[in-house]
Design an enzyme around this catalytic site. Sequence first.
Site, mmCIF file in Angstrom:
data_model
loop_
_atom_site.group_PDB
_atom_site.id
_atom_site.type_symbol
_atom_site.label_atom_id
_atom_site.label_comp_id
_atom_site.label_asym_id
_atom_site.label_seq_id
_atom_site.Cartn_x
_atom_site.Cartn_y
_atom_site.Cartn_z
ATOM 1 N N GLY A 280 0.782 -5.656 16.287
ATOM 2 C CA GLY A 280 2.287 -5.857 16.076
ATOM 3 C C GLY A 280 3.228 -5.497 17.422
ATOM 4 N N SER B 240 6.872 -5.735 -1.531
ATOM 5 C CA SER B 240 5.814 -6.552 -1.941
ATOM 6 C C SER B 240 5.971 -7.058 -3.455
ATOM 7 C CB SER B 240 4.318 -5.886 -1.778
ATOM 8 O OG SER B 240 3.400 -6.535 -2.280
ATOM 9 N N GLU B 241 5.612 -8.371 -3.651
ATOM 10 C CA GLU B 241 5.582 -8.477 -5.154
ATOM 11 C C GLU B 241 4.772 -7.874 -5.933
ATOM 12 O OE1 GLU B 241 4.884 -10.250 -2.641
ATOM 13 O OE2 GLU B 241 3.370 -11.944 -2.534
ATOM 14 N N ASN C 39 0.724 -1.243 -0.055
ATOM 15 C CA ASN C 39 -0.009 0.042 -0.053
ATOM 16 C C ASN C 39 0.751 1.101 -0.056
ATOM 17 O OD1 ASN C 39 0.685 -0.736 2.657
ATOM 18 N ND2 ASN C 39 -1.210 0.074 3.411
ATOM 19 N N CYS D 74 -3.537 0.484 6.849
ATOM 20 C CA CYS D 74 -3.455 -0.504 8.122
ATOM 21 C C CYS D 74 -4.267 0.207 9.025
ATOM 22 C CB CYS D 74 -2.044 -0.895 8.413
ATOM 23 S SG CYS D 74 -1.050 0.655 8.816
ATOM 24 N N THR E 5 0.898 -13.190 7.945
ATOM 25 C CA THR E 5 2.137 -13.194 7.507
ATOM 26 C C THR E 5 3.001 -13.120 8.795
ATOM 27 O OG1 THR E 5 1.599 -12.496 5.319
ATOM 28 C CG2 THR E 5 3.933 -12.360 6.027
ATOM 29 N N GLU F 78 4.801 -4.625 11.908
ATOM 30 C CA GLU F 78 3.661 -3.465 11.798
ATOM 31 C C GLU F 78 2.680 -4.240 10.781
ATOM 32 O OE1 GLU F 78 3.596 -0.758 12.718
ATOM 33 O OE2 GLU F 78 5.367 -0.156 13.360
ATOM 34 N N GLU G 21 7.767 2.165 14.673
ATOM 35 C CA GLU G 21 8.582 2.672 13.667
ATOM 36 C C GLU G 21 8.538 4.155 13.989
ATOM 37 O OE1 GLU G 21 6.896 0.923 9.811
ATOM 38 O OE2 GLU G 21 8.947 -0.131 9.860
ATOM 39 N N LYS H 172 -1.190 -5.613 20.781
ATOM 40 C CA LYS H 172 -1.930 -7.151 20.811
ATOM 41 C C LYS H 172 -1.462 -7.412 19.109
ATOM 42 C CE LYS H 172 -6.098 -5.288 21.862
ATOM 43 N NZ LYS H 172 -7.641 -5.440 22.207
ATOM 44 N N SER I 61 0.269 -8.556 6.898
ATOM 45 C CA SER I 61 -0.807 -8.935 7.415
ATOM 46 C C SER I 61 -0.637 -9.742 8.743
ATOM 47 C CB SER I 61 -1.707 -9.907 6.654
ATOM 48 O OG SER I 61 -0.981 -10.867 6.281
HETATM 49 P P1 NAD Z 1 1.184 -9.875 3.270
HETATM 50 O O1 NAD Z 1 1.175 -10.170 4.799
HETATM 51 O O2 NAD Z 1 0.313 -10.521 2.260
HETATM 52 O O3 NAD Z 1 2.535 -9.618 2.636
HETATM 53 C C1 NAD Z 1 3.551 -8.543 3.467
HETATM 54 C C2 NAD Z 1 4.741 -8.982 2.839
HETATM 55 O O4 NAD Z 1 5.414 -10.184 3.235
HETATM 56 C C3 NAD Z 1 4.936 -9.292 1.327
HETATM 57 O O5 NAD Z 1 6.076 -8.714 0.707
HETATM 58 C C4 NAD Z 1 5.057 -10.618 1.102
HETATM 59 O O6 NAD Z 1 5.641 -10.976 -0.107
HETATM 60 C C5 NAD Z 1 5.863 -11.212 2.304
HETATM 61 N N1 NAD Z 1 5.487 -12.366 2.801
HETATM 62 C C6 NAD Z 1 4.537 -13.331 2.652
HETATM 63 N N2 NAD Z 1 4.553 -14.465 3.176
HETATM 64 C C7 NAD Z 1 5.872 -14.459 3.844
HETATM 65 C C8 NAD Z 1 6.880 -15.258 4.785
HETATM 66 N N3 NAD Z 1 6.198 -16.374 5.003
HETATM 67 N N4 NAD Z 1 7.961 -14.982 5.005
HETATM 68 C C9 NAD Z 1 8.232 -13.582 4.680
HETATM 69 N N5 NAD Z 1 7.743 -12.748 3.964
HETATM 70 C C10 NAD Z 1 6.418 -13.304 3.652
HETATM 71 O O7 NAD Z 1 0.556 -8.295 3.288
HETATM 72 P P2 NAD Z 1 0.034 -7.423 1.948
HETATM 73 O O8 NAD Z 1 -1.339 -7.837 1.526
HETATM 74 O O9 NAD Z 1 1.074 -7.093 1.285
HETATM 75 O O10 NAD Z 1 -0.400 -5.881 2.907
HETATM 76 C C11 NAD Z 1 -1.784 -5.799 3.408
HETATM 77 C C12 NAD Z 1 -1.498 -5.908 5.111
HETATM 78 O O11 NAD Z 1 -0.479 -5.050 5.596
HETATM 79 C C13 NAD Z 1 -2.631 -5.517 6.007
HETATM 80 O O12 NAD Z 1 -2.963 -6.662 6.941
HETATM 81 C C14 NAD Z 1 -2.192 -4.327 6.451
HETATM 82 O O13 NAD Z 1 -3.027 -4.053 7.678
HETATM 83 C C15 NAD Z 1 -0.908 -4.431 6.634
HETATM 84 N N6 NAD Z 1 -0.240 -3.131 6.634
HETATM 85 C C16 NAD Z 1 0.093 -2.834 7.877
HETATM 86 C C17 NAD Z 1 1.085 -1.638 8.199
HETATM 87 C C18 NAD Z 1 1.379 -1.031 9.520
HETATM 88 O O14 NAD Z 1 2.088 -0.365 9.453
HETATM 89 N N7 NAD Z 1 0.990 -1.581 10.654
HETATM 90 C C19 NAD Z 1 1.035 -0.704 7.012
HETATM 91 C C20 NAD Z 1 0.725 -1.150 5.851
HETATM 92 C C21 NAD Z 1 -0.023 -2.405 5.633
#
Ligand code: NAD
Length: 484
Positions: free
Chosen positions: A454, A178-179, A153, A284, A232, A250, A458, A451, A229
């Site tokens: 995270g 992210s891919e 995002n 998020c 993950t 995060e 940051e 909780k 997420s």
């Molecule tokens: P995602 O969890 O699908 O992927 C995040 C990243 O993790 C990607 O780069 C992915 O390739 C990588 N990944 C996936 N599986 C992995 C593994 N087993 N080991 C290592 N890396 C792995 O999340 P998304 O769909 O890209 O983003 C949306 C999510 O991110 C939402 O839940 C959102 O709330 C969260 N988010 C949180 C924040 C924050 O600061 N708290 C900010 C932005 C997004």
Amino acid sequence: MTNAQPSASHFINGQYVEDTAGTPIPVIYPATGETIATVYSATPAIIDAALTAAEAAQAQWAAMTGTERGRVLRRAADIIRDRNRDLSVLETMDTGKPLQETLIADATSGADALEYFGGLAATLGGEHLQLGDDFVYTVREPLGVCVGIGAWNYPTQIACWKAAPALTCGNAMVFKPSEQTPLGALKLAEILIEAGLPAGVFNVVQGLGNVGASLIEDARVAKVSLTGSVPTGRKVYAAAAAGIKHVTMELGGKSPMIVFDDANIEDAISGAINGNFYSSGQICSNGTRVFVHRAIKDKFLSRLVERTKTAVIGDPLDEATNFGPMVSDTQRQQVLGFIAKGQSEGARLMLGGQAIERDGFYMEPTVFADVTDDMTIARDEIFGPVLSVLDFDDEDDVIARANDTGFGLAAGVYTNDLTCAHRVIRQLRAGTCWINTYNLTPVEAPFGGTKLSGVGRENGKAAIEHYSELKTVYVATGPTEAAF
Ligand code: NAD
């Protein structure tokens, strides 16, 4: 690819590197569905090259003074600001977010992080503790090689929010975007080199989750910082635990925004719009559970719907557009699935709810009323433009309901009663809170969740704790005593 786009998939040891043996990953422009570039997933050789470069470069980088390290980061911030328009267009192509947003919120917030942490670099240090004639001093040391893993995002901001504190403390980083949005981090790597960063200190490799997993497992890695997420996060945290590695997590949220009956309604609606529809809801910390006092509910809803109808939905490269497509069709389908659940579970659809018939992954900004705490749309993170309004009458009751979630990323309160605002915020379990605004995240302020949302923070000085550790040195000035 245009000139402004990166010239290869990976950036290792100061240069672009290609390895077409990896699985191709198409980069899709969400506004049209067209493939605008292809990157290749990192092979084991690429992963090894990135970690080798990072490990080799880290000691030299850490040996520089904080002032020297900070100067590099601040130069990078200046270059980013000079090229903001090109970087913003690239970010819009990568994510689909309107240029109106990316011009002010993406590369610029990344530059803020580089400038802020660049400024802190020269101030980092330990302490001196006198113990009679003996004394102890502590040294703030880098962790070593850190891995950053990003969500889709805010690709450029996330890369900067991780790189800036990591590099300030003298670490090296291997970043995996992210891919779905692989381009922005490569430009950051290129700019850091131009700003004088030694080759190998910041590297970018592409790939899906398996590439992230391989990075974390490597014995050369001391820390992982993930934005992603909760599912993950669980996997990444567990993998890091196996090697007793440092983590920053995060993760997701389902944050409450509470609007009391004395609030300025137009401001509260602005907060709800920013906290649900900016970046098409893909944020998020969004306040996706909007608790509105029953006394003002009807007025709130009618003005919210009226104002949301004026969203300018269209080509994200047109600066008049303020609501763009979702990042992918998969994400859009997931969000539409939540909307269908909301309707079948009895929420009242006030606006939107449909995909938009045009190229790209557009859907309507959506407002639900009469949402209750047990509905799926009030419990699960949707990560799309779906705003749920829940009614409340009583302060204690709404606090309990707001806290009744596994998440704890953010929370907001709108009221003109100063004591009520602080009383309520103090009882909300969330890492980042707002009073009479929503979703402002300046780099000076720590950001992160409690909780399931995270671990760690940051931004702000707090981030330094998560990218460094203290070495304690006891200095004796007298004889060494022993029992025998
Ligand atoms: P995602 O969890 O699908 O992927 C995040 C990243 O993790 C990607 O780069 C992915 O390739 C990588 N990944 C996936 N599986 C992995 C593994 N087993 N080991 C290592 N890396 C792995 O999340 P998304 O769909 O890209 O983003 C949306 C999510 O991110 C939402 O839940 C959102 O709330 C969260 N988010 C949180 C924040 C924050 O600061 N708290 C900010 C932005 C997004």
